[in-house]
Scaffold this motif. Structure first.
Motif, PDB file in Angstrom:
ATOM      1  N   PHE A  62      -3.114 -10.841  12.705  1.00  0.00           N
ATOM      2  CA  PHE A  62      -3.125 -10.896  11.353  1.00  0.00           C
ATOM      3  C   PHE A  62      -3.491  -9.650  10.700  1.00  0.00           C
ATOM      4  CE2 PHE A  62      -5.471 -12.322   7.521  1.00  0.00           C
ATOM      5  CZ  PHE A  62      -4.434 -13.063   6.993  1.00  0.00           C
ATOM      6  N   GLY A  63      -4.321  -8.775  11.098  1.00  0.00           N
ATOM      7  CA  GLY A  63      -4.765  -7.746  10.425  1.00  0.00           C
ATOM      8  C   GLY A  63      -3.277  -6.776  10.197  1.00  0.00           C
ATOM      9  N   TRP A  64      -2.566  -6.825  11.345  1.00  0.00           N
ATOM     10  CA  TRP A  64      -1.308  -5.921  11.202  1.00  0.00           C
ATOM     11  C   TRP A  64      -0.555  -6.506  10.069  1.00  0.00           C
ATOM     12  CZ3 TRP A  64      -1.202  -1.168  13.246  1.00  0.00           C
ATOM     13  CH2 TRP A  64      -0.001  -0.709  13.046  1.00  0.00           C
ATOM     14  N   GLN A  65      -0.377  -7.975  10.150  1.00  0.00           N
ATOM     15  CA  GLN A  65       0.474  -8.638   9.014  1.00  0.00           C
ATOM     16  C   GLN A  65      -0.160  -8.081   7.561  1.00  0.00           C
ATOM     17  OE1 GLN A  65       0.713 -12.916   9.966  1.00  0.00           O
ATOM     18  NE2 GLN A  65       0.642 -12.447  11.985  1.00  0.00           N
ATOM     19  N   LEU A  66      -1.242  -8.041   7.475  1.00  0.00           N
ATOM     20  CA  LEU A  66      -1.925  -7.551   6.241  1.00  0.00           C
ATOM     21  C   LEU A  66      -1.321  -6.079   6.005  1.00  0.00           C
ATOM     22  CD1 LEU A  66      -5.520  -9.135   6.187  1.00  0.00           C
ATOM     23  CD2 LEU A  66      -3.212 -10.050   5.093  1.00  0.00           C
ATOM     24  N   ILE A  67      -1.275  -5.373   7.015  1.00  0.00           N
ATOM     25  CA  ILE A  67      -0.882  -4.098   6.720  1.00  0.00           C
ATOM     26  C   ILE A  67       0.471  -4.001   6.285  1.00  0.00           C
ATOM     27  CG2 ILE A  67      -0.353  -1.711   7.839  1.00  0.00           C
ATOM     28  CD1 ILE A  67      -2.791  -2.391   9.553  1.00  0.00           C
ATOM     29  N   ASP A  68       1.547  -4.866   6.971  1.00  0.00           N
ATOM     30  CA  ASP A  68       2.722  -4.912   6.314  1.00  0.00           C
ATOM     31  C   ASP A  68       2.905  -5.522   5.147  1.00  0.00           C
ATOM     32  OD1 ASP A  68       3.606  -3.983   8.740  1.00  0.00           O
ATOM     33  OD2 ASP A  68       3.779  -6.121   9.985  1.00  0.00           O
ATOM     34  N   CYS A  69       2.152  -6.490   4.851  1.00  0.00           N
ATOM     35  CA  CYS A  69       2.051  -6.848   3.468  1.00  0.00           C
ATOM     36  C   CYS A  69       1.723  -5.862   2.212  1.00  0.00           C
ATOM     37  CB  CYS A  69       1.043  -8.162   3.273  1.00  0.00           C
ATOM     38  SG  CYS A  69       1.696  -9.576   4.192  1.00  0.00           S
ATOM     39  N   SER A  70       0.760  -5.087   2.794  1.00  0.00           N
ATOM     40  CA  SER A  70       0.384  -3.860   1.875  1.00  0.00           C
ATOM     41  C   SER A  70       1.652  -3.042   1.201  1.00  0.00           C
ATOM     42  CB  SER A  70      -0.609  -3.156   2.373  1.00  0.00           C
ATOM     43  OG  SER A  70      -0.145  -2.202   3.394  1.00  0.00           O
ATOM     44  N   PHE A  71       2.636  -2.945   2.000  1.00  0.00           N
ATOM     45  CA  PHE A  71       3.766  -2.209   1.569  1.00  0.00           C
ATOM     46  C   PHE A  71       4.412  -2.942   0.313  1.00  0.00           C
ATOM     47  CE2 PHE A  71       3.018  -0.390   5.819  1.00  0.00           C
ATOM     48  CZ  PHE A  71       3.229   0.883   5.396  1.00  0.00           C
ATOM     49  N   GLY A  72       4.443  -4.392   0.546  1.00  0.00           N
ATOM     50  CA  GLY A  72       5.161  -5.292  -0.377  1.00  0.00           C
ATOM     51  C   GLY A  72       4.212  -5.119  -1.689  1.00  0.00           C
ATOM     52  N   VAL A  73       2.952  -5.191  -1.619  1.00  0.00           N
ATOM     53  CA  VAL A  73       1.984  -5.012  -2.625  1.00  0.00           C
ATOM     54  C   VAL A  73       2.101  -3.525  -3.439  1.00  0.00           C
ATOM     55  CG1 VAL A  73      -0.299  -4.745  -3.456  1.00  0.00           C
ATOM     56  CG2 VAL A  73       0.408  -6.585  -1.826  1.00  0.00           C
ATOM     57  N   ALA A  74       2.391  -2.471  -2.724  1.00  0.00           N
ATOM     58  CA  ALA A  74       2.524  -1.274  -3.220  1.00  0.00           C
ATOM     59  C   ALA A  74       3.891  -1.142  -4.020  1.00  0.00           C
ATOM     60  CB  ALA A  74       2.441  -0.116  -2.146  1.00  0.00           C
ATOM     61  N   GLY A  75       4.822  -1.607  -3.332  1.00  0.00           N
ATOM     62  CA  GLY A  75       6.257  -1.588  -3.996  1.00  0.00           C
ATOM     63  C   GLY A  75       6.345  -2.542  -5.233  1.00  0.00           C
ATOM     64  N   PHE A  76       5.702  -3.673  -5.200  1.00  0.00           N
ATOM     65  CA  PHE A  76       5.532  -4.477  -6.244  1.00  0.00           C
ATOM     66  C   PHE A  76       4.842  -3.942  -7.699  1.00  0.00           C
ATOM     67  CE2 PHE A  76       4.584  -7.808  -8.965  1.00  0.00           C
ATOM     68  CZ  PHE A  76       5.511  -8.764  -8.957  1.00  0.00           C
ATOM     69  N   VAL A  77       3.990  -3.198  -7.269  1.00  0.00           N
ATOM     70  CA  VAL A  77       3.130  -2.648  -8.325  1.00  0.00           C
ATOM     71  C   VAL A  77       3.802  -1.595  -8.951  1.00  0.00           C
ATOM     72  CG1 VAL A  77       1.096  -1.120  -8.851  1.00  0.00           C
ATOM     73  CG2 VAL A  77       0.618  -3.177  -7.460  1.00  0.00           C
ATOM     74  N   ILE A  78       4.638  -0.676  -8.098  1.00  0.00           N
ATOM     75  CA  ILE A  78       5.307   0.423  -8.784  1.00  0.00           C
ATOM     76  C   ILE A  78       6.663  -0.251  -9.488  1.00  0.00           C
ATOM     77  CG2 ILE A  78       7.017   2.333  -8.206  1.00  0.00           C
ATOM     78  CD1 ILE A  78       4.872   2.760  -5.746  1.00  0.00           C
ATOM     79  N   LEU A  79       7.229  -1.134  -8.960  1.00  0.00           N
ATOM     80  CA  LEU A  79       8.545  -1.675  -9.548  1.00  0.00           C
ATOM     81  C   LEU A  79       8.162  -2.586 -10.739  1.00  0.00           C
ATOM     82  CD1 LEU A  79      10.753  -2.611  -6.647  1.00  0.00           C
ATOM     83  CD2 LEU A  79      10.846  -0.715  -7.877  1.00  0.00           C
ATOM     84  N   TRP A  80       6.888  -3.187 -10.659  1.00  0.00           N
ATOM     85  CA  TRP A  80       6.615  -4.125 -11.973  1.00  0.00           C
ATOM     86  C   TRP A  80       6.336  -3.034 -13.089  1.00  0.00           C
ATOM     87  CZ3 TRP A  80       7.178  -8.786 -13.419  1.00  0.00           C
ATOM     88  CH2 TRP A  80       6.205  -9.137 -14.501  1.00  0.00           C
ATOM     89  N   TYR A  81       5.592  -2.037 -12.786  1.00  0.00           N
ATOM     90  CA  TYR A  81       5.345  -1.123 -13.927  1.00  0.00           C
ATOM     91  C   TYR A  81       6.839  -0.482 -14.383  1.00  0.00           C
ATOM     92  CZ  TYR A  81       4.192   3.440 -15.882  1.00  0.00           C
ATOM     93  OH  TYR A  81       4.096   4.560 -16.717  1.00  0.00           O
ATOM     94  N   CYS A  82       7.801  -0.122 -13.719  1.00  0.00           N
ATOM     95  CA  CYS A  82       8.989   0.161 -14.122  1.00  0.00           C
ATOM     96  C   CYS A  82       9.716  -0.660 -14.866  1.00  0.00           C
ATOM     97  CB  CYS A  82       9.732   0.730 -12.878  1.00  0.00           C
ATOM     98  SG  CYS A  82       9.510   2.107 -11.883  1.00  0.00           S
TER      99      CYS A  82
END
Length: 162
Positions: free
Chosen positions: A126-146
């Protein structure tokens, strides 16, 4: 003038996003070597070490017996490179290519069901799944800003970007 500043900020954020996609793809190619390095840096005896070692052993076994399987990782890298190129459109003209930003936002959201469903099915901790999800979060934040900055430019048609 205000829209020029917004456009510049959008472009900087997209460069960060595209660089992240490119580097993420690049890491898919020398996977075994990277994992060997990571295992060597991780304290032995931790559950994280045990997981990494298990994955490394499986990859080394696969590399020895079935090296053609790694062709899939080459295609994974290629997909990341192509997706990074896709965002050149909004870099050049975020208004005309706002659909690419929307596509990217959706892709970032879809990281979550993939990580949790496929991760559980494949036995990924599960912890590794959360690490994978962090890439989605980071990408979303950047793209939402744009995306929000692009909407502000669209709302101010009297001052189109250069």
């Amino acid at each position: 003038m205000l829209n020029d500043t917004r456009l510049k900020k959008i472009r900087i954020a997209l460069i960060v996003f595209m660089t992240g996609l490119f580097l993420s793809g690049l890491t898919a190619i020398p996977l075994v070597q990277e994992l060997r390095w990571l295992v060597a840096q991780t304290p032995a005896g931790s559950s994280f070490y045990d997981w990494l070692y298990k994955v490394l052993h499986a990859l080394e076994d696969t590399e020895e017996k079935y090296p053609y399987i790694f062709y899939g990782f080459d295609w994974l890298a290629f997909a990341h490179f192509i997706l990074a190129i896709l965002f050149i459109g909004p870099y050049r003209d975020p208004i005309k290519n706002i659909w690419v930003l929307q596509f990217g936002l959706l892709a970032c959201v879809l990281v979550f069901p993939l990580a949790f469903i496929a991760g559980a099915f494949r036995g990924i901790p599960f912890g590794w799944q959360l690490i994978d999800c962090s890439f989605g979060v980071a990408g979303f934040v950047i793209l939402w800003y744009c995306y929000k900055k692009t909407l502000l430019i669209i709302a101010d048609p009297a001052h189109p970007p250069k």
